[in-house]
Enzyme design. Structure first.
Site, short mmCIF file in Angstrom:
data_model
loop_
_atom_site.label_atom_id
_atom_site.label_comp_id
_atom_site.label_asym_id
_atom_site.label_seq_id
_atom_site.Cartn_x
_atom_site.Cartn_y
_atom_site.Cartn_z
N ALA A 137 -41.04 6.48 -1.13
CA ALA A 137 -41.91 6.13 -2.26
C ALA A 137 -41.65 7.05 -3.47
O ALA A 137 -40.76 7.91 -3.43
CB ALA A 137 -43.37 6.19 -1.81
N HIS A 138 -42.46 6.88 -4.48
CA HIS A 138 -42.26 7.53 -5.78
C HIS A 138 -42.16 9.06 -5.74
O HIS A 138 -42.79 9.71 -4.90
CB HIS A 138 -43.41 7.14 -6.72
CG HIS A 138 -44.73 7.66 -6.21
ND1 HIS A 138 -45.23 8.88 -6.54
CD2 HIS A 138 -45.61 7.11 -5.35
CE1 HIS A 138 -46.38 9.08 -5.92
NE2 HIS A 138 -46.63 8.01 -5.19
N ASP A 139 -41.38 9.60 -6.63
CA ASP A 139 -41.32 11.05 -6.88
C ASP A 139 -40.86 11.87 -5.68
O ASP A 139 -41.30 13.02 -5.52
CB ASP A 139 -42.69 11.57 -7.38
CG ASP A 139 -43.09 10.89 -8.68
OD1 ASP A 139 -42.29 10.95 -9.63
OD2 ASP A 139 -44.17 10.27 -8.73
N ASN A 157 -44.10 11.97 -3.53
CA ASN A 157 -44.09 13.43 -3.75
C ASN A 157 -43.74 14.23 -2.50
O ASN A 157 -44.45 15.18 -2.12
CB ASN A 157 -45.46 13.89 -4.30
CG ASN A 157 -45.61 13.52 -5.76
OD1 ASN A 157 -44.85 13.96 -6.61
ND2 ASN A 157 -46.58 12.67 -6.05
#
Ligand code: UDP
Length: 216
Positions: A137-139, A157
């Site tokens: 997922a993101h980041d 993250n």
């Protein structure tokens, strides 16, 4: 000049990767594809020739490419260094139904299998393997020679350092922008583990919540 594409590793993962490579280069004849395996025990696998790396080097064409389809990250690194020394190009492999969204930086030599998803704002290092049904997922920031077994859930993250191995079905809790969850260098996350906090470099964690493996 004829193209020759080698899938390095004629074992479990190699047999799964060959059809992806074949589809990616669908305009080439079947003869353009070979398995490369130094064990030198079989000559033919699923209708493809199996040759050693030495034989591959000796093939009479300069138009040669390899994907390293071996899950062991240390072997992957050794072979990747060998390709550089021998001036052989590696190829990135991506299943046609893999999903990659916005601003994803993917290092060289990756293998992105069927039903995987990399969402947005992700950086991945060299020779990453994402096995079937895994997502990032993101980041997230993923290092070099990282391996995801099937169905890994890597939430937002999260930073995963070089040579980490994430087992089948592992779930990693999301971090935050100011405190990403970190999986250290060479760490191993066991299958089905639910990782809720940082994993130190070299540690092996299992269970829910994931804890260091105690050897009996
Ligand atoms: N292998 C090789 N050269 C090496 C190291 C490994 O050809 O320097 C081959 C090995 O003979 C085996 C394959 O890579 O056939 C690795 O298979 P394994 O079942 O260990 O791993 P997987 O397919 O699960 O990645």
């Amino acid at each position: 000049m004829n193209k020759l594409i080698g899938v390095y590793g004629a074992s479990g993962f190699g047999r799964e990767v060959m059809p992806l490579v074949r589809k990616q280069y669908a305009h080439l004849n079947k003869e353009a594809f070979v398995f490369i395996d130094d064990a030198d025990t079989i000559n033919d696998l699923n209708g493809y020739k199996v040759i050693t790396y030495k034989d591959f080097l000796e093939r009479d064409t300069h138009n040669k490419y390899i994907t390293i389809a071996i899950a062991d990250s240390k072997i992957r690194q050794l072979l990747a260094d060998k390709l550089i020394a021998d001036d052989i190009q590696n190829i990135d492999v991506q299943a046609d139904n893999a999903t990659i969204l916005d601003n994803v930086e993917l290092g060289e030599g990756s293998i992105i299998c069927h039903h995987t998803c990399l969402t947005s704002n992700i950086k991945v290092g060299k020779y990453f393997h994402a096995n079937i049904y895994s997502y990032i997922a993101h980041d997230c920031i993923i290092g070099d020679y990282v391996t995801f077994a099937p169905r890994v859930s890597c939430n937002g993250n999260i930073h995963i350092h070089d040579h980490a191995y994430i087992g089948t079905g592992a779930i990693i809790k999301q971090g935050t922008p100011d405190k990403p969850l970190i999986i250290g260098n060479g760490a191993v996350v066991g299958m089905g583990a639910v990782v809720t906090k940082d994993v130190p470099a070299g540690a092996v964690v299992v269970g829910n919540p994931a804890k260091p493996l105690v050897k009996k």
